[in-house]
Design a protein around this motif. Structure first.
Motif, PDB file in Angstrom:
ATOM      1  N   LYS A 170       0.835  -1.207   0.000  1.00 29.23           N
ATOM      2  CA  LYS A 170       0.000   0.000   0.000  1.00 29.23           C
ATOM      3  C   LYS A 170       0.867   1.253   0.000  1.00 29.23           C
ATOM      4  CE  LYS A 170      -1.268   1.803   3.640  1.00 29.23           C
ATOM      5  NZ  LYS A 170      -0.804   2.883   4.561  1.00 29.23           N
ATOM      6  N   ARG A 194      -6.204  -1.180  -6.873  1.00 33.19           N
ATOM      7  CA  ARG A 194      -7.191  -1.787  -5.978  1.00 33.19           C
ATOM      8  C   ARG A 194      -7.915  -2.946  -6.664  1.00 33.19           C
ATOM      9  NH1 ARG A 194     -12.538   1.484  -5.225  1.00 33.19           N
ATOM     10  NH2 ARG A 194     -12.617   0.728  -7.377  1.00 33.19           N
ATOM     11  N   ASP A 195      -8.378  -2.708  -7.869  1.00 30.71           N
ATOM     12  CA  ASP A 195      -9.183  -3.712  -8.570  1.00 30.71           C
ATOM     13  C   ASP A 195      -8.362  -4.937  -8.978  1.00 30.71           C
ATOM     14  OD1 ASP A 195     -11.249  -1.955  -8.270  1.00 30.71           O
ATOM     15  OD2 ASP A 195     -11.192  -1.209 -10.331  1.00 30.71           O
ATOM     16  N   SER A 196      -7.064  -4.759  -9.186  1.00 29.29           N
ATOM     17  CA  SER A 196      -6.234  -5.878  -9.625  1.00 29.29           C
ATOM     18  C   SER A 196      -5.608  -6.645  -8.463  1.00 29.29           C
ATOM     19  CB  SER A 196      -5.114  -5.379 -10.548  1.00 29.29           C
ATOM     20  OG  SER A 196      -4.263  -4.473  -9.850  1.00 29.29           O
ATOM     21  N   SER A 197      -5.803  -6.157  -7.240  1.00 33.81           N
ATOM     22  CA  SER A 197      -5.192  -6.814  -6.086  1.00 33.81           C
ATOM     23  C   SER A 197      -5.971  -8.070  -5.695  1.00 33.81           C
ATOM     24  CB  SER A 197      -5.136  -5.849  -4.891  1.00 33.81           C
ATOM     25  OG  SER A 197      -4.674  -6.526  -3.741  1.00 33.81           O
ATOM     26  N   LYS A 203      -6.608  -4.689  -0.786  1.00 35.10           N
ATOM     27  CA  LYS A 203      -7.742  -4.119  -1.523  1.00 35.10           C
ATOM     28  C   LYS A 203      -8.535  -3.148  -0.627  1.00 35.10           C
ATOM     29  CE  LYS A 203      -9.966  -6.886  -4.270  1.00 35.10           C
ATOM     30  NZ  LYS A 203      -9.848  -6.298  -5.634  1.00 35.10           N
ATOM     31  N   ASP A 204      -8.739  -3.536   0.631  1.00 28.73           N
ATOM     32  CA  ASP A 204      -9.471  -2.668   1.557  1.00 28.73           C
ATOM     33  C   ASP A 204      -8.692  -1.388   1.846  1.00 28.73           C
ATOM     34  OD1 ASP A 204     -11.644  -2.192   3.590  1.00 28.73           O
ATOM     35  OD2 ASP A 204      -9.904  -2.274   4.939  1.00 28.73           O
ATOM     36  N   ASP A 207      -8.909   0.816  -1.190  1.00 26.40           N
ATOM     37  CA  ASP A 207     -10.266   1.322  -1.386  1.00 26.40           C
ATOM     38  C   ASP A 207     -10.484   2.598  -0.572  1.00 26.40           C
ATOM     39  OD1 ASP A 207     -12.994   0.964  -2.516  1.00 26.40           O
ATOM     40  OD2 ASP A 207     -13.541   0.753  -0.398  1.00 26.40           O
TER      41      ASP A 207
END
Length: 278
Positions: A170, A194-197, A203-204, A207
């Motif tokens: 991150k 985010r979408d590819s994680s 991802k959280d 986001d």
């Protein structure tokens, strides 16, 4: 006659000496603290020879010595630590105590390049350890403003970590996002990451940054609209009062937004004495 004269002169000289010595002994002694400089640091090859050829034992002993003698009530002898820790890194770049001391006493004590040199050697040597890349990556970003290299090093640490990998990834993503001059490009990058994680924890985390950055973009658009109609924006609450936005966006990190020099900016966590660093 000559013998008497010689004896008289000898006794006179001794009496004079004794008188001066007695007077000097009664005088107060003034001790002026002297700063020790140019302390001797023995080169690594000679140290190995002095310790029977065992470079690992030598590194251990030198690290203990510098930790005990590198700092006293007058502060840290940075020059001595720089020279000593370089020799320890030559003896054993994997030495854990040495890179911890280098990061704490050198890098954060003003000798950034020298401390990072020890950390860089530890990153290469301790291929299983996540902490040298973490320390080195943070230093590259904070002190040297080299976000791209910092992100690369943090990714190395993330690959080694069993518990902190998502947090370091991150950080790497956020450092790269900060390099975009356009916040919309930064948002697109964060959204893509985010979408590819495949890691739910990462991802959280991303986001929340996407939501936060989207709030900044919306506020800046609202500011432009407000200023076209009413002039300079002096308070974010005026955007709600003038019905430009229904409400101020909620920051999932609970830091919020602020007006800084007439521009809407993300609020940052401030640490006393550090946010003023050049």
């Amino acid at each position: 006659m000559r013998r008497r004269t010689s004896l008289f002169l000898t006794l006179l000289a001794f009496a004079l000496f004794a008188t001066i010595a007695a007077w000097r002994a009664q005088q107060p002694v003034l001790l002026t603290p002297q700063l020790v400089t140019d302390r001797v640091v023995i080169p690594a090859p000679l140290l190995v020879a002095l310790h029977g050829g065992d470079r690992f034992l030598t590194a251990n002993l030198e690290t203990m010595r510098l930790s005990a003698t590198g700092m006293d009530d007058r502060g840290v002898d940075t020059g001595y630590l720089v020279r000593t820790q370089r020799e320890v890194a030559r003896l054993n770049a994997c030495h854990e105590d040495n890179y911890y001391l280098a990061n704490g006493l050198l890098t954060w004590g003003g000798a950034v390049d020298e401390g990072n040199e020890v950390l860089r050697a530890a990153v290469e040597c301790r291929f299983w350890d996540e902490f040298p890349p973490f320390f080195y990556g943070i230093n590259l970003s904070f002190f040297q403003r080299n976000n791209e290299e910092a992100a690369r090093v943090l990714e190395i640490g993330a690959a080694r970590s069993t518990q902190n990998g998502a947090a370091m990834l991150k950080l790497a993503v956020m450092l790269r996002a900060e390099q975009f001059a356009d916040e919309r490009l930064a948002l697109n990058y964060l959204t893509q990451q985010r979408d590819s994680s495949a890691d739910p924890k990462l991802k959280d985390m991303l986001d929340k940054r996407v939501i936060r950055l989207q709030g900044l973009i919306d506020l800046r658009a609202a500011q432009r609209k407000y200023q076209a109609e009413h002039g300079p924006l002096l308070d974010l609450q005026l955007l709600v009062d003038r019905a430009i936005v229904a409400e101020l966006p909620t920051d999932p990190l609970r830091l919020g937004y602020e007006l800084r020099d007439g521009h809407v900016e993300l609020k940052k966590l401030k640490i006393a004495g550090l946010e003023e660093q050049p």
